[in-house]
Design an enzyme around this catalytic site. Sequence first.
Site, mmCIF file in Angstrom:
data_model
loop_
_atom_site.group_PDB
_atom_site.id
_atom_site.type_symbol
_atom_site.label_atom_id
_atom_site.label_comp_id
_atom_site.label_asym_id
_atom_site.label_seq_id
_atom_site.Cartn_x
_atom_site.Cartn_y
_atom_site.Cartn_z
ATOM 1 N N SER A 83 0.828 -1.213 0.000
ATOM 2 C CA SER A 83 0.000 0.000 0.000
ATOM 3 C C SER A 83 0.860 1.259 0.000
ATOM 4 O O SER A 83 0.525 2.261 0.621
ATOM 5 C CB SER A 83 -0.964 0.001 1.190
ATOM 6 O OG SER A 83 -2.017 -0.891 0.967
ATOM 7 N N GLY B 105 -5.487 0.043 -0.128
ATOM 8 C CA GLY B 105 -5.677 -1.300 -0.677
ATOM 9 C C GLY B 105 -5.668 -2.409 0.351
ATOM 10 O O GLY B 105 -6.406 -3.387 0.222
ATOM 11 N N GLU B 106 -4.829 -2.295 1.376
ATOM 12 C CA GLU B 106 -4.595 -3.448 2.241
ATOM 13 C C GLU B 106 -5.252 -3.363 3.606
ATOM 14 O O GLU B 106 -5.618 -4.387 4.183
ATOM 15 C CB GLU B 106 -3.084 -3.671 2.363
ATOM 16 C CG GLU B 106 -2.533 -4.100 1.021
ATOM 17 C CD GLU B 106 -1.042 -4.348 1.020
ATOM 18 O OE1 GLU B 106 -0.658 -5.521 1.135
ATOM 19 O OE2 GLU B 106 -0.281 -3.384 0.890
ATOM 20 N N GLY B 107 -5.439 -2.161 4.127
ATOM 21 C CA GLY B 107 -6.116 -2.031 5.412
ATOM 22 C C GLY B 107 -7.458 -2.731 5.466
ATOM 23 O O GLY B 107 -7.787 -3.399 6.460
#
Length: 915
Positions: free
Chosen positions: A704, A875-877
């Site tokens: 991210s 994107g990843e959280g």
Amino acid sequence: MVKKILVINGVERTLVLEGTETLAEVLRDRLLLTGCKIGCGQGHCGACNVIMDGKVTRSCITRISKVRDYARIETIEGIGTLENLHPLQAAWVAHGCAQCGFCSPGFIMSAKVLLENNPSPTREEVRDWFHKNRNLCRCTGYKPLIDAVMDAAKVLRGEMSKEDLMFKPTDNKILGTTYARPSGIAKVTGNWDFGADEIKKMPEDTLQIALVQAEVSHALIKRIDTSEAENMPGVYKVITYKDVPGKNRITGLITFPTNKGDGWDRPILCDEKVFQYGDAIAMVCADTVAHAKAAAKKVKVNLELLPAYMSAPEAMDPDAIEIHPGTPNVYYETNCIKGEDTAPIMETAPNVVEIDSYCSRQPHLPIEPDVAYAYIDDEGRVTIHSKSIGIHLHHAMICAGIGVEPEKLRLIQLHAGGTFGYKFSPTIEALVGVATLVTGHPVALNFDMYQMITYTGKRSPGFMHIKLAADENGKVLALEGDNLIDHGPYSEFGDLLTMRLSQFVGAGVDIPNIRNRSRTVCTNHAYGAAFRGYGAPQSFMGGDIAMDVMAEKMGIDPFEFRAMNCYKESAESTTPTGCKPDVYCLEDLFNLARPYYHKNKEYAEKLNAEQGENGKYKFGAGVSLGVYGCGLDGVDSSEAWAELNPDHTVTIYDSWEDHGQGADIGTLTHAHETLRQAGFTPEEIKLVMNDTGLTPNSGPAGGSRSNVMTGNAVRVACEMLINAMRKADGTFRTYEEMVEEKLPLKYQGKWVATACTDCDMETAQGNPFSVYMYCINLPIVRVEMATGKVKVVKFTMVSDFGTIINKSVVDGQVLGAIAQGIGLALTEDFEDLKKHTTLQKCGISYPNDVPDDIELIYQENHPRPLGPYGAAGCGEGPLAAPHPAILNAIFQATGARITKIPALPEVVKAALDAL
């Protein structure tokens, strides 16, 4: 041979065919109608959907011999143009449905048939239609696709126009809006070529590659006999390790000096050993794919089987041999040591809980299989086109292995049909590089879905043992952990991944004292690759469920328990690595989320009341907190260029790789927000991206990091150009004036996270990330008590990503993460090498497996001091912790505590029976 007369997009075509082809092969190979995609090749994904005689047809499994003469066939190329989109295509663009875009043509063709037969469908009918026609999307979470169909139906009914769908900027501003990504129109019209499409258009002397792959997980190679294969029709060369010009190894670029391996453990072509199922042993290069595959079956490999260690505990057995001789199977350890010794605290604390959890070997399951091609370019460079999301990173990882000097290797990213992180590792880049070097020909390698699933990397399973202590009021006092990461046989990024457990176990919670040990273990199962969330799903699987168990033990509401223990500026809370977070936003975030949580609880209680005490289903509302950092640890950096052109446009150059997340709209928006002060419009900004021969090193599109690092680099480059163009009176120079005054036209923007530090090797204390993202997950689940089958019926996610750069992109990222989180929690796995070999059997989520009732709530009052325009990544959280929230909801519904995933019906039923 057979003659077929088909009416393709309204035009009568006479074709002479062998008769064994599929309809998809005829459309793609003979007519170059490559808008029809082949994903699974088994009728499971719908990417190949076309319309035949008014019906949705999965062309990849439809034999041309079964197609009647004069059948009327419609493909995506026939229903709209770049200038005149079909309403469905326009709605797809407007709602941000074409993320990677690989599945878009199949969905649009499917939806066209639906609306022709049902002009006013309900949302449920749209979902049911896509589910019935096996339309799969891995990017969007499906909700935007339903929204698009509903709006397209309105256009077709005359209730609105296509133009009403599209966002139109006002005051020349697109930041924070739903401005469409530049690639959207090409994707929805079938004009966006992916790797397999480009291969169709390569020179006639291009050689097709078929791999000889291991069908065992661990063995010594005694002999490779290629003689029979070399004499097969169409074969140009059979390549083994003996032919590789370089070191025949991919370097893992060891991150930390405490790693006990050297990083050179992954062969390009196996020489001495097979380390995992699917390892490449030889390559057959032939004139056609069929000839190459036929010859590959004739290569004889004599193996001596070795014990295969398919999990971390097996590889750690005292009797286990070293998988890589000379390197212990446990080759890296990181310890998070923060605050005081935790042992006395655990002995005296009034409240202590202890759990074991397991986070599974989740497969990435993009709908587009892996693909690459290579050739020697006009400057004598080995040029590789692939789905790489780290072209400069992979350049460094494969250069010595294939045996070329750095300046003689060029990597270019293909338009990628999703990767979700697996392409952070090189997969087939070195293979095609070696093949073109050895043969002197252009070469191409296109995986089928079986190879995609069995060969490429997976999420590394995490075995977590977490112990938590709290005082009599519920204040968390200490955390202990002893964790294992099963990283498969290749060490690349295994140490970095395991370090994430030191950084994210307990993240978001103010824990003053931590002793958390995590180790990386080499096994013979699928090698570990980056997957969205990268270490956080394993971390929160242990840490967040422990929080839930503690809240239950103390009789405190689980939401309030997290809220009372979250990072607070008043308490000078620090992260597990001992630094202050970038912003103290969590108190506000929990306050924002609280009414949504209570609404979910009330809804679940209402559903339970309707069922009655002995009802078929039980409903529960869960909660979890997910946190993720943006960056590659420490002083990460990125570079971009901005150039003023003679036509008064600006070209932005960067290597922000796109795997569906929207690198094009990200680059455009960051550039435009700076350049608009000189009057530039979005249409006046051109993008040149992702070619090591043309674009700077912006770093990989993982962790991210790109929105922060490359976004800042683009901003800096544009600021430098604007400053050069600015006159003393505040107006701006034209191109001609810049030339006349001999001012540079091209500017290098570089941004470095100088505020960050590496984590200490002994304690993991440090400041690894400049920016973080925060997500509160609030699902409602339904549990069928007789079977244990779980369905998520609603999902609310309350997030803080700082400033929203493009709302459609952020919505799409969160919705896609929720769908992948549901799969991770309930169905997805790659464990059984005989069973988990198709999209369906790996447990991918189809449309009706993901709820339509999804709420996305954003908090934007905490702009990031170091983020471009205040932004974090996104994107990843959202995939850090939806799965523990779902498991926590199962507990709230039934009292059954699940701590291992996937929570398949038989797993849940066993837990229910044990109550």
